[in-house]
Design an enzyme around this catalytic site. Structure first.
Site, mmCIF file in Angstrom:
data_model
loop_
_atom_site.group_PDB
_atom_site.id
_atom_site.type_symbol
_atom_site.label_atom_id
_atom_site.label_comp_id
_atom_site.label_asym_id
_atom_site.label_seq_id
_atom_site.Cartn_x
_atom_site.Cartn_y
_atom_site.Cartn_z
ATOM 1 N N GLU A 40 -1.938 -0.288 23.672
ATOM 2 C CA GLU A 40 -2.038 -1.737 23.651
ATOM 3 C C GLU A 40 -3.272 -2.286 23.972
ATOM 4 O O GLU A 40 -4.114 -1.469 24.617
ATOM 5 C CB GLU A 40 -0.981 -2.823 24.385
ATOM 6 N N GLY A 48 5.232 -4.594 29.408
ATOM 7 C CA GLY A 48 5.598 -4.556 30.834
ATOM 8 C C GLY A 48 7.023 -3.987 30.713
ATOM 9 O O GLY A 48 7.819 -4.073 31.789
ATOM 10 N N ILE A 85 5.985 10.257 24.412
ATOM 11 C CA ILE A 85 5.093 11.174 25.295
ATOM 12 C C ILE A 85 5.617 11.293 26.828
ATOM 13 O O ILE A 85 5.594 10.338 27.450
ATOM 14 C CB ILE A 85 3.236 10.393 25.251
ATOM 15 N N ARG A 105 -7.397 -10.087 28.522
ATOM 16 C CA ARG A 105 -7.605 -10.980 29.808
ATOM 17 C C ARG A 105 -8.548 -10.393 30.749
ATOM 18 O O ARG A 105 -8.688 -9.159 30.603
ATOM 19 C CB ARG A 105 -6.081 -11.448 30.562
ATOM 20 N N LYS A 153 10.421 0.145 20.852
ATOM 21 C CA LYS A 153 9.693 -0.634 21.652
ATOM 22 C C LYS A 153 9.843 -2.093 20.907
ATOM 23 O O LYS A 153 10.009 -2.094 19.621
ATOM 24 C CB LYS A 153 8.344 -0.357 21.712
HETATM 25 C C1 MV4 Z 1 5.228 4.799 25.964
HETATM 26 C C2 MV4 Z 1 5.443 5.996 26.883
HETATM 27 C C3 MV4 Z 1 5.488 7.286 26.411
HETATM 28 N N1 MV4 Z 1 5.196 7.413 25.059
HETATM 29 N N2 MV4 Z 1 5.038 5.136 24.628
HETATM 30 C C4 MV4 Z 1 5.355 1.220 29.119
HETATM 31 C C5 MV4 Z 1 5.322 -0.226 29.082
HETATM 32 C C6 MV4 Z 1 4.368 -0.319 27.818
HETATM 33 N N3 MV4 Z 1 3.120 -0.892 27.992
HETATM 34 C C7 MV4 Z 1 4.281 1.006 27.032
HETATM 35 N N4 MV4 Z 1 4.983 2.112 28.093
HETATM 36 C C8 MV4 Z 1 4.886 3.254 27.758
HETATM 37 N N5 MV4 Z 1 4.940 3.770 26.521
HETATM 38 C C9 MV4 Z 1 5.334 6.207 24.182
HETATM 39 N N6 MV4 Z 1 5.090 6.589 22.921
HETATM 40 C C10 MV4 Z 1 5.515 5.648 28.218
HETATM 41 C C11 MV4 Z 1 5.304 4.539 28.723
HETATM 42 C C12 MV4 Z 1 5.387 4.154 29.826
HETATM 43 C C13 MV4 Z 1 4.310 3.838 31.137
HETATM 44 C C14 MV4 Z 1 3.059 3.740 30.402
HETATM 45 C C15 MV4 Z 1 2.023 2.933 30.970
HETATM 46 C C16 MV4 Z 1 2.164 2.882 32.525
HETATM 47 C C17 MV4 Z 1 3.306 3.024 33.058
HETATM 48 C C18 MV4 Z 1 4.398 3.417 32.058
HETATM 49 C C19 MV4 Z 1 5.964 3.956 32.880
HETATM 50 C C20 MV4 Z 1 6.694 4.135 31.833
HETATM 51 C C21 MV4 Z 1 6.609 4.414 30.810
#
Ligand code: MV4
Length: 462
Positions: A304, A180, A219, A308, A174
């Site tokens: 996170e 986003g 995850i 806002r 990341k």
């Molecule tokens: C993740 C995850 C699975 N495992 N982190 C997507 C955007 C950013 N805010 C972080 N995201 C994700 N982080 C870990 N360790 C899966 C996502 C993710 C996701 C998270 C929330 C809502 C929609 C999503 C769609 C795809 C991936």
């Protein structure tokens, strides 16, 4: 839905209150903020681009100033234009809404330097939470559960394989300045690691001007659950329950609900307390949202924090009967929270469908003139929109043209009301995603509450 009298819905202004609020936004959220200001008796200044001359926020604000060209970078993102508009009109506070300048720490600092209150948290908290890697490290330090991952940013690409091995595949790379979904790569085996890292870095550099990356365990099939918190500057922090936001496509949410149908009251209390700890540990004040991933085994992890008012604040308002925008304004005016955790009661179920001007098949934006518009209504239905018959949806801005929110005593009633409200919502002249929402409501997994962040991918294949 029927409710007993709640003093929380009648939030009064504190002793000190703003004389005039400038709204640095457009569309439905500008109207939402105008509504709150009207109820608080505070005059408003609307700002608009040349593309928004016919917009409702221009008509409904007490005063208006044109701040520039249609492109956001020349108007709604122009800090000098917005500060000048506040100076000219004598506004002593600016509400940024969501998007645009809402999470721009520099803007919050400029407001302060100009003697204008930024209606939101302190600049330092916006900046801290904007850096996802620093936010993660802060939460580790404060004993908030995070996904297993790297200690801070990746400093040396030679350490990548060992790091991933230690965490265990699959892992996710990341961007520190991300969010986003940009600058993010899932890596399932060692052979993909280096190229994924370099691609994500390049993407992050181009998008955010920052190539810093960190790594987490990936995850699989999580739910996205976020907790609304509210905090005053006297150290009081309260949570207002969670929102289930798993139904999204390309990191754009489509449907949100409050509360989540999978959390037990004990899990809700625990996640709520964790969110409060995350906020109070850094001395946060204002509204905020703590995002969690919930895995299939019921474990949850900090992802996170958003600093806002969010699009989907409405569903929390629905189940708590608390006006979050009035509360946000009062908190910025240094009011104390008018309630404690014990006063917060949840009632019923609330669902929001985001209505986008887009092709329901290709998902491409569908700007243009709305030739006919009939808004749904009736018991348990709330519509937040700035659209009207004769309004032209601009190609310059987000395609979300409204939010349809329904309440019910329980989830099935909220769904039934959403279905009939969508069926009586007529928008002609442009394409919308109303047909897509109706199909989702018919889906067995949706009705059963089987939701994950991959719901829409599976739904597309059905
Ligand atoms: C993740 C995850 C699975 N495992 N982190 C997507 C955007 C950013 N805010 C972080 N995201 C994700 N982080 C870990 N360790 C899966 C996502 C993710 C996701 C998270 C929330 C809502 C929609 C999503 C769609 C795809 C991936």
């Amino acid at each position: 839905m029927a409710r007993s009298f709640s003093p929380l819905s009648r939030y009064e202004t504190g002793e000190f209150m703003f004389k005039k609020i400038l709204i640095a936004n457009r569309g439905e959220i500008a109207l939402r903020i105008i509504n709150a200001c009207k109820e608080l008796g505070i005059p408003t200044v609307g700002v608009y681009s040349v593309a928004d001359r016919e917009s409702l926020h221009v008509k409904l604000a007490d005063e208006c100033i044109c701040i520039g060209a249609a492109a956001s970078s020349k108007s709604y993102l122009s800090i000098p234009a917005i500060i000048a508009a506040a100076e000219i009109t004598g506004a002593d506070a600016i509400h940024p809404g969501y998007g645009f300048l809402a999470e721009n720490a520099h803007f919050a600092e400029v407001c302060k330097a100009c003697g204008i209150t930024f209606i939101g948290p302190k600049a330092e908290h916006i900046r801290l939470m904007g850096n996802k890697s620093r936010a993660r490290d802060t939460m580790i330090h404060k004993k908030v559960p995070v996904v297993p991952g790297s200690d801070g940013p990746i400093t040396n690409e030679a350490e990548l394989p060992e790091l991933a091995e230690g965490i265990g595949y699959p892992v996710i790379l990341k961007a520190s300045s991300g969010g986003g979904g940009k600058g993010m790569r899932i890596v399932r085996e060692k052979s993909e690691l280096l190229s994924a890292y370099n691609m994500a870095r390049t993407e992050a550099g181009a998008a955010f001007g920052d190539e810093t990356m960190y790594m987490e365990k990936y995850i699989e099939n999580p739910r996205h659950i976020e907790v609304q918190i509210v905090a005053d500057n006297a150290g009081n922090t309260v949570h207002l329950g969670e929102r289930e936001c798993s139904i999204q496509r390309n990191h754009q949410k489509l449907i949100e609900e409050a509360l989540s149908s999978v959390l037990t009251p004990e899990q809700r209390r625990e996640m709520g307390n964790t969110a409060k700890k995350a906020a109070s540990a850094i001395g946060y004040s204002s509204l905020g949202t703590v995002e969690f991933l919930l895995d299939g085994d019921g474990r949850y992890y900090f992802m996170e924090m958003n600093t806002r008012i969010q699009v989907e604040h409405t569903v929390t308002e629905g189940v708590t009967d608390i006006d979050l925008v009035k509360l946000q304004i009062n908190l910025a005016a240094e009011a104390k929270l008018p309630f404690t955790q014990r006063d917060v009661k949840f009632a019923g179920h609330c669902i929001e469908c985001r209505i986008n001007a887009e092709d329901p098949v290709s998902f491409m934006p569908s700007p243009g003139r709305i030739e006919a518009f009939h808004a749904p209504g009736g018991l348990g239905v709330r519509l937040e929109t700035a659209a009207y018959s004769g309004y032209t949806v601009s190609p310059y801005y987000d395609s979300m043209i409204g939010k349809l929110i329904t309440f019910g005593h329980d989830r099935p009633e909220a769904i039934a009301r959403m279905k009939r409200a969508l069926e009586m919502f007529f928008i002609e002249g442009i394409k919308t995603n109303i047909p897509m929402h109706l199909k989702i409501l018919e889906d067995e997994d949706f009705q059963a509450g089987n939701l994950t962040t991959h719901f829409m991918e599976r739904f597309a294949r059905k």
